[in-house]
Motif scaffolding. Structure first.
Motif, PDB file in Angstrom:
ATOM      1  N   SER A 122      12.503   3.448 -45.771  1.00 54.37           N
ATOM      2  CA  SER A 122      11.247   2.997 -45.160  1.00 54.37           C
ATOM      3  C   SER A 122      11.313   3.015 -43.628  1.00 54.37           C
ATOM      4  N   GLY A 123      12.524   3.160 -43.057  1.00 48.35           N
ATOM      5  CA  GLY A 123      12.660   3.121 -41.602  1.00 48.35           C
ATOM      6  C   GLY A 123      12.046   4.356 -40.959  1.00 48.35           C
ATOM      7  N   TYR A 124      11.567   4.209 -39.759  1.00 48.22           N
ATOM      8  CA  TYR A 124      11.035   5.385 -39.069  1.00 48.22           C
ATOM      9  C   TYR A 124      11.164   5.285 -37.552  1.00 48.22           C
ATOM     10  N   THR A 125      10.910   6.429 -36.929  1.00 45.60           N
ATOM     11  CA  THR A 125      11.017   6.522 -35.476  1.00 45.60           C
ATOM     12  C   THR A 125       9.631   6.420 -34.857  1.00 45.60           C
ATOM     13  N   VAL A 126       9.548   5.647 -33.772  1.00 44.83           N
ATOM     14  CA  VAL A 126       8.306   5.609 -32.982  1.00 44.83           C
ATOM     15  C   VAL A 126       8.595   6.315 -31.660  1.00 44.83           C
ATOM     16  N   PHE A 127       7.777   7.290 -31.325  1.00 42.38           N
ATOM     17  CA  PHE A 127       7.892   7.928 -30.012  1.00 42.38           C
ATOM     18  C   PHE A 127       7.097   7.036 -29.050  1.00 42.38           C
ATOM     19  N   VAL A 128       7.833   6.143 -28.398  1.00 45.01           N
ATOM     20  CA  VAL A 128       7.212   4.989 -27.738  1.00 45.01           C
ATOM     21  C   VAL A 128       6.205   5.403 -26.669  1.00 45.01           C
ATOM     22  N   ASP A 129       6.575   6.388 -25.866  1.00 45.47           N
ATOM     23  CA  ASP A 129       5.645   6.817 -24.805  1.00 45.47           C
ATOM     24  C   ASP A 129       4.331   7.295 -25.424  1.00 45.47           C
ATOM     25  N   HIS A 130       4.422   8.118 -26.472  1.00 50.32           N
ATOM     26  CA  HIS A 130       3.196   8.604 -27.125  1.00 50.32           C
ATOM     27  C   HIS A 130       2.399   7.444 -27.728  1.00 50.32           C
ATOM     28  N   TYR A 131       3.121   6.577 -28.418  1.00 58.13           N
ATOM     29  CA  TYR A 131       2.468   5.462 -29.123  1.00 58.13           C
ATOM     30  C   TYR A 131       1.698   4.577 -28.146  1.00 58.13           C
ATOM     31  N   GLN A 132       2.371   4.195 -27.070  1.00 58.82           N
ATOM     32  CA  GLN A 132       1.726   3.234 -26.173  1.00 58.82           C
ATOM     33  C   GLN A 132       0.537   3.861 -25.446  1.00 58.82           C
ATOM     34  N   ASN A 133       0.691   5.110 -25.011  1.00 64.25           N
ATOM     35  CA  ASN A 133      -0.428   5.761 -24.323  1.00 64.25           C
ATOM     36  C   ASN A 133      -1.604   5.962 -25.277  1.00 64.25           C
ATOM     37  N   ALA A 134      -1.296   6.395 -26.497  1.00 65.59           N
ATOM     38  CA  ALA A 134      -2.372   6.610 -27.475  1.00 65.59           C
ATOM     39  C   ALA A 134      -3.052   5.283 -27.814  1.00 65.59           C
ATOM     40  N   TYR A 135      -2.270   4.221 -27.875  1.00 68.17           N
ATOM     41  CA  TYR A 135      -2.843   2.910 -28.207  1.00 68.17           C
ATOM     42  C   TYR A 135      -3.837   2.473 -27.128  1.00 68.17           C
ATOM     43  N   ARG A 136      -3.487   2.740 -25.875  1.00 67.57           N
ATOM     44  CA  ARG A 136      -4.401   2.327 -24.780  1.00 67.57           C
ATOM     45  C   ARG A 136      -5.670   3.163 -24.814  1.00 67.57           C
ATOM     46  N   THR A 137      -5.526   4.447 -25.144  1.00 67.82           N
ATOM     47  CA  THR A 137      -6.723   5.290 -25.302  1.00 67.82           C
ATOM     48  C   THR A 137      -7.591   4.734 -26.432  1.00 67.82           C
ATOM     49  N   TYR A 138      -6.935   4.394 -27.535  1.00 69.80           N
ATOM     50  CA  TYR A 138      -7.630   3.847 -28.710  1.00 69.80           C
ATOM     51  C   TYR A 138      -8.418   2.585 -28.330  1.00 69.80           C
ATOM     52  N   LEU A 139      -7.758   1.690 -27.590  1.00 71.19           N
ATOM     53  CA  LEU A 139      -8.434   0.442 -27.217  1.00 71.19           C
ATOM     54  C   LEU A 139      -9.667   0.736 -26.364  1.00 71.19           C
ATOM     55  N   ARG A 140      -9.511   1.659 -25.423  1.00 71.48           N
ATOM     56  CA  ARG A 140     -10.669   2.021 -24.569  1.00 71.48           C
ATOM     57  C   ARG A 140     -11.793   2.580 -25.432  1.00 71.48           C
TER      58      ARG A 140
ATOM     59  N   GLU B 216      -2.925   5.502 -19.552  1.00 73.77           N
ATOM     60  CA  GLU B 216      -2.959   6.260 -20.809  1.00 73.77           C
ATOM     61  C   GLU B 216      -2.025   7.462 -20.738  1.00 73.77           C
ATOM     62  N   ASP B 217      -1.250   7.514 -19.667  1.00 73.90           N
ATOM     63  CA  ASP B 217      -0.371   8.660 -19.472  1.00 73.90           C
ATOM     64  C   ASP B 217       0.921   8.190 -18.797  1.00 73.90           C
ATOM     65  N   ALA B 218       1.409   7.045 -19.240  1.00 73.97           N
ATOM     66  CA  ALA B 218       2.554   6.435 -18.550  1.00 73.97           C
ATOM     67  C   ALA B 218       3.865   6.926 -19.167  1.00 73.97           C
ATOM     68  N   PRO B 219       4.934   6.985 -18.370  1.00 71.33           N
ATOM     69  CA  PRO B 219       6.233   7.295 -18.968  1.00 71.33           C
ATOM     70  C   PRO B 219       6.684   6.109 -19.822  1.00 71.33           C
ATOM     71  N   GLY B 220       7.590   6.359 -20.726  1.00 73.82           N
ATOM     72  CA  GLY B 220       8.087   5.249 -21.557  1.00 73.82           C
ATOM     73  C   GLY B 220       9.300   5.739 -22.308  1.00 73.82           C
ATOM     74  N   PRO B 221       9.946   4.856 -23.061  1.00 73.84           N
ATOM     75  CA  PRO B 221      11.123   5.290 -23.803  1.00 73.84           C
ATOM     76  C   PRO B 221      10.756   6.400 -24.790  1.00 73.84           C
ATOM     77  N   PRO B 222      11.629   7.394 -24.961  1.00 76.29           N
ATOM     78  CA  PRO B 222      11.313   8.492 -25.877  1.00 76.29           C
ATOM     79  C   PRO B 222      11.302   8.067 -27.347  1.00 76.29           C
ATOM     80  N   GLY B 223      12.097   7.058 -27.689  1.00 74.87           N
ATOM     81  CA  GLY B 223      12.125   6.692 -29.106  1.00 74.87           C
ATOM     82  C   GLY B 223      12.616   5.283 -29.335  1.00 74.87           C
ATOM     83  N   ALA B 224      12.110   4.670 -30.404  1.00 75.72           N
ATOM     84  CA  ALA B 224      12.596   3.367 -30.865  1.00 75.72           C
ATOM     85  C   ALA B 224      12.496   3.372 -32.384  1.00 75.72           C
TER      86      ALA B 224
END
Ligand SMILES: Cc1cc2nc3c(=O)[nH]c(=O)nc-3n(C[C@H](O)[C@H](O)[C@H](O)COP(=O)(O)OP(=O)(O)OC[C@H]3O[C@@H](n4cnc5c(N)ncnc54)[C@H](O)[C@@H]3O)c2cc1C
Length: 363
Positions: free
Chosen positions: A144-162, A38-46
């Motif tokens: 309609s396009g937007y930026t995802v801060f991938v590291d934040h998104y993925q860590n938050a998603y794993r917290t959400y699932l837990r 839930e605290d992993a490094p990842g790409p800053p943006g996609a």
């Protein structure tokens, strides 16, 4: 009874999405990933950009994909209390050649864009939005396009699932089909053993090392990105997509990508790719040349398919073994809508569209 209805291998973009879609349908879910937390490094943006390629083509089932992802992101923000997962800033696609301008103009009428998604901008309008953008022949504004801060998104998603009751184990494990009991035995390196009725493999490019799925004609394309810091604060927040892309983060940072390396031996970053990315930056935002400092670099692998669409479905010989891969360059956009299709197929027997199905390769 197995310990879990389903075990999902891989807690990346596809794995978190399908784990969640199965959970939402009442399944008990185990998610496994040796490299995640839930605290992993990842790409800053996609980017989530539904206007794809040199023709700015509207992506597959764009509105459904877009809505499914957006709804999920909103729920993750509510449940985790975070507001730093995305930036809804749009994407500018300057036409840096006349032929590109022609393509982009055609795209405005050629595809059925949902209301308010896209507009044409003349060069002076682009310049007014961002004086750093290279000379161009006008371009499109993908609102309609937007930026995802991938590291934040993925860590938050794993917290959400837990928080939603998914069991998350961040350890190496192997599955084995236990024919006698019609279930899978999941063996962890720690020695722990669990069982699951179904297994879904969503392990990104590592699928190429998995013997069960070696029949899939997947391609693997390495890509490197560079995260820069500018000398001066950057006074625009939109992303730019020309012969590469630039994504803003914070006051001065921008991520620039990406290379497309079809032949590669490892995932090391290279100077050659760095030079290519500097050239992309120079093409898009020439006034920044020499005025940025490299903060970090990363390389990853896209799993690509001939029709540029994901692959989902059941193994032709091993019952209850499924795959979710082939996200190409649009992993975010596809993730939830395609995850819903897979979950409905697994649980309710709904047909998978031919263009996504594993069967397009196994027949
Ligand atoms: C340079 C680059 C730029 C990109 N830019 C964009 C973009 O702007 N927008 C966009 O939508 N897409 C983009 N993509 C594509 C996007 O990153 C992929 O489509 C997406 O990451 C694929 O998701 P995935 O879940 O299939 O794989 P991944 O995100 O790679 O996740 C797979 C997960 O499985 C885990 N895993 C591997 N082996 C095992 C195992 N044996 N057991 C358990 N877990 C395992 C891994 O640790 C990993 O966490 C880009 C890709 C690259 C390389």
């Amino acid at each position: 009874m197995p310990d879990f209805d389903v075990a999902v291998f891989g807690a990346g973009i596809a794995g978190t999405a399908i784990a969640n879609e199965m959970r939402k349908r009442g399944q008990s879910v185990l998610i496994i990933d040796p490299n995640a937390s839930e605290d992993a490094p990842g790409p800053p943006g996609a980017l989530v950009n539904p206007a794809t390629g040199r023709r700015a083509k509207l992506t597959w089932q764009a509105e459904k994909c877009y809505d499914a992802l957006k709804e999920q992101i909103e729920d993750i923000c509510v449940v985790t209390g975070r507001d730093d997962l995305i930036a809804e800033t749009g994407v500018i696609r300057p036409a840096i050649s006349e032929s590109l301008a022609e393509n982009f103009r055609d795209a405005l009428t050629k595809y059925a864009w949902p209301e308010g998604w896209i507009e044409w901008l003349e060069e002076e309008e682009i310049r007014a939005m961002n004086p750093h953008v290279a000379e161009n022949h006008g371009g499109i504004h993908v609102k309609s396009g937007y930026t995802v801060f991938v590291d934040h998104y993925q860590n938050a998603y794993r917290t959400y699932l837990r928080l939603k009751g998914v069991e998350c184990i961040y350890e190496t494990a192997q599955y084995q089909y236990d024919k006698e009991n019609d279930q899978f035995v999941i063996q962890f390196v720690s020695g722990e053993q669990l069982t699951a009725g179904k297994v879904i493999m969503a392990i990104g490019y590592k699928i190429r090392d998995n013997a069960d799925w070696s029949f899939l004609p997947l391609n693997f394309v390495k890509g490197q990105i560079v995260h820069f810091e500018a000398e001066e604060p950057l006074n625009w927040d939109h992303a730019i997509s020309a012969r590469g892309y630039s994504i803003r983060r914070g006051e001065r940072e921008l991520t620039v990508g990406s290379t497309y390396e079809h032949n590669f031996e490892n995932l090391d970053i290279s100077d050659k790719s760095y030079d290519q990315i500097l050239k992309k930056l120079d093409l898009m935002l020439p006034k920044l040349t020499g005025k940025v400092r490299k903060i970090s670099q990363m390389a990853g692998v896209r799993v690509t398919t001939q029709n540029r669409l994901p692959v989902i479905g059941e193994h032709p010989e091993i019952p209850n073994l499924f795959v979710y891969t082939g996200m190409n360059s649009k992993g975010f956009l596809f993730s939830h809508y395609v995850g819903q299709l897979l979950a409905e197929h697994i649980l309710n027997g709904n047909e998978i569209p031919d263009e996504l199905s594993v069967q397009r390769f196994s027949e």
